[in-house]
Motif scaffolding. Sequence first.
Motif, PDB file in Angstrom:
ATOM      1  N   ASP A 419      -2.063   0.531  -4.226  1.00 55.79           N
ATOM      2  CA  ASP A 419      -1.360   0.228  -2.975  1.00 55.79           C
ATOM      3  C   ASP A 419      -0.176   1.185  -2.846  1.00 55.79           C
ATOM      4  O   ASP A 419       0.111   1.990  -3.739  1.00 55.79           O
ATOM      5  N   ASP A 469       1.898   6.178  -3.083  1.00 54.88           N
ATOM      6  CA  ASP A 469       0.645   5.453  -3.273  1.00 54.88           C
ATOM      7  C   ASP A 469       0.268   5.516  -4.745  1.00 54.88           C
ATOM      8  O   ASP A 469       0.109   6.611  -5.305  1.00 54.88           O
ATOM      9  N   GLN A 496       5.977  -3.903  -2.593  1.00 52.90           N
ATOM     10  CA  GLN A 496       4.577  -3.496  -2.513  1.00 52.90           C
ATOM     11  C   GLN A 496       4.083  -3.650  -1.084  1.00 52.90           C
ATOM     12  O   GLN A 496       4.521  -4.524  -0.341  1.00 52.90           O
ATOM     13  N   GLY A 497       3.154  -2.773  -0.714  1.00 50.88           N
ATOM     14  CA  GLY A 497       2.572  -2.843   0.621  1.00 50.88           C
ATOM     15  C   GLY A 497       2.940  -1.616   1.415  1.00 50.88           C
ATOM     16  O   GLY A 497       3.349  -0.586   0.874  1.00 50.88           O
TER      17      GLY A 497
END
Length: 832
Positions: A419, A469, A496-497
Amino acid sequence: MRNETLTFVAGTLIATCTTVGAYAQGGLTCATAVTVSDGNVAYNNAGATVDMNYSNLCDMGQFGDDTNHNTVWFKWTASTTDTYTFSTCNTASGVDTRLSAHTGCDAASVVVCNDDGAGCANFSSIMTLSATSGTIYYIAVGVYSATTTGGPGTMSITVGDGGGGGGGGGDCCVSNPGTTCCNDQDCCDTVCAADPYCCQTEWDQICANQAATLCPACGAGGCTIPPGATPEEEACGGDSNGGCNGGGANQALSSLNTSIAGTFYSSTQTRDTDWYGFTVTAGTQITLNLYSNLPSFCAIVENPACTIVGSPSTGSCPSTMTACLGPGSYYIVALPSQFIDLPCGGALGNDYTLQISSTSCSFEPPPGDNCSAPMVAVVGDNPFTNVNAGTSFGEVTCGFGGAAFTKDVFFSFVAPSSDGFTFATCGSSAEFDTGIEVWDGCPDAGGNQLACNDDCPESTVYASRVSADLTAGSTYIIRLGGWNGEVGTTELLISQGAPVGPPNDNCADATVAIVGNNPFDTTGSSTDGQNPTDPSCGAFGAGFFNDVWFSFTAPAAENYTVSLCSAATWDTRIDIYDSCGGALVVCNDDFCALTSEVTLAATAGTSYRIRIGGYGAANFGDGDMVISSGGGGGGGGEGLSCAEAVVLPMGATAFNRVGATVDLDHAGFCDMGQFGTDTNFNCIFYTFTPTQAGLYTFSTCNTANHDTRLSVQTTCEANSVVACNDDGVGCAGFTSIMTAQLDCDIEYIIALGGYSATTPTGTGTLTVSVETPVNCSPVCLGDFNNDGIRNGADLATLLSAWGTAGGDLNGDGLTNGADLAFLLSGWGECPQ
């Protein structure tokens, strides 16, 4: 009001007084000079690269060369005929400045210059100019040498010579708002030599404080100096223990519980800095007490990093400080606090006593001080401190102004899933000026940097945020350091994300670009690309910051113009690569003012990565990238060897050097200029046969997207060279202007190449013009391109030279209706 700051530069602490104001950059070339008027002018020459060499033209002063290095430019018009003062004195943020004024953009037009202003801290500058009303002058603000780091500051422009006052004011020992100088002439002159503000603007409390340390009338000279046990080995006026200012030479201390009896002195140009070296093997608290009748202070400095430990001493008689040191090597430095006239044998004397005492202390390096033993980071808040940290990896990465992140600590982070992850000190509980890097391994053990950021846009103290990433289960190293040695205690915030920045913040997430309009916004973006340093990028030294990415697949084999000129109002940069992390194809900094444009010679079906960002960390925003086909042109498959040279007409001709490989070594035959070799690399070739004898100019100045070189020869052999040029005066991106006296009816070879074998080949426009032409044989006058026929091509050449001498056919020195009539009267094939 004034802010008083302490600056530590290259091992020397300097007390400066700066006027509060907004910062601006100034023009990076004379051609892009920013128009200013009288008053305070903010500037920033960090990253500037244009040098002006005034050898035998203007004397900068007694130190260094006569070159104004790494200049930014302003355009100023004198409103009256008078003497004007241009000053960075004590307003240059600790930077060693230089100033010069020109009536044009070439070095030979210099009128006046200055390196060090009398009484100005850290060698800042005062320049006086006898100006004529209505005359335009170009003002260059630069630095002392090629290795001097520039920065922000304020240049004042005032009518008058900036001299001090004298007498007539109030009591020198107290603040006198609204008045300049004070009622003691000697005290006034002494204080104003140290701080011209006191005689130019106002005698404020800072001036009164200066008087207390400099003027006997205000009590200066009343310090009782205790005897010292160890004599300084350097006599007054000598320079044998210069430490960070003298190649590391120092007087070694045999004990950390002693006192030193020394002397120091200063002038408006220099000051004596005395360095004493020592090493500790365990936590040691050092206390310093400095006694002197001269304004002075002392500090502890890391060796060899030459960065200050803690804070310098404060107070007077004694000036004191205490610091707890970890194992390592250090200097103690004692020095006058001002660049003023305090000579050996002066009224205040030169003696000082430095008392040194030591005891043990608990010195603990912070967790994660070494990459081999990092802290473990998780998604969420991760407390850290870099107080007492060492510097494990000191290379410059993405720090603003080319400064390294130092006093670093390390985290290891295992990605819980594949992620995007964001790492930030922006928004932490105690932000400070940090830098964050993401690595796939330790930097000193072969790791590769994946992402880097110095400043997130919303932080007022320049905290950081970077996104990357990551792959599930992989371990990454997060390095946090202070910009230029800043320290603090706060948290690393990991989320995160989708990253906080734009969706195309990273190359791997590049947005697909099309021929046409491609909106973008770099606000909140991180910096994950490299910083191309090839001169062809025209980047003037500052880093490429706050980038976003596009992928572009060329629908056909042709030239594509990639432009930000129509819809970006901030200082941009463009790079194009053949892949993420791949080779640089073409790049540009300034094409249209401070915005960017490149021409990409593309191969059909090939995918390219387009990177858009800002010049320096302070530049980001939105805009529209416009991609159009048919950009550039010329060159390319033709003229790739001298035998394949194509005809070069008068006027402007588009060119493309992509695919060129032929070098011309002119060593011993023609001097390209002061930089690099005398070889014209990767040339394309033209033939040019003058129909008029005269002084011809061949120019790529500001019309090429890479660093060009030009040469003219009488044959294909490099030793037949007639003229050559690397960098034209005032030309952005190291583009070229070549002049040559050419004769009639001789076929010349024009070679257009690049600065070095690794300079990216690119596109642009080559323009040919002529001065003071003399017509050749009238057999076929008007056949400008020598194809044996007077036709539309010759008409176009004549019309493009309208109003100049370039198309003159009747010898009156001007291209006009008479020449048009002459051309039309001979329309058709030339006589045999």
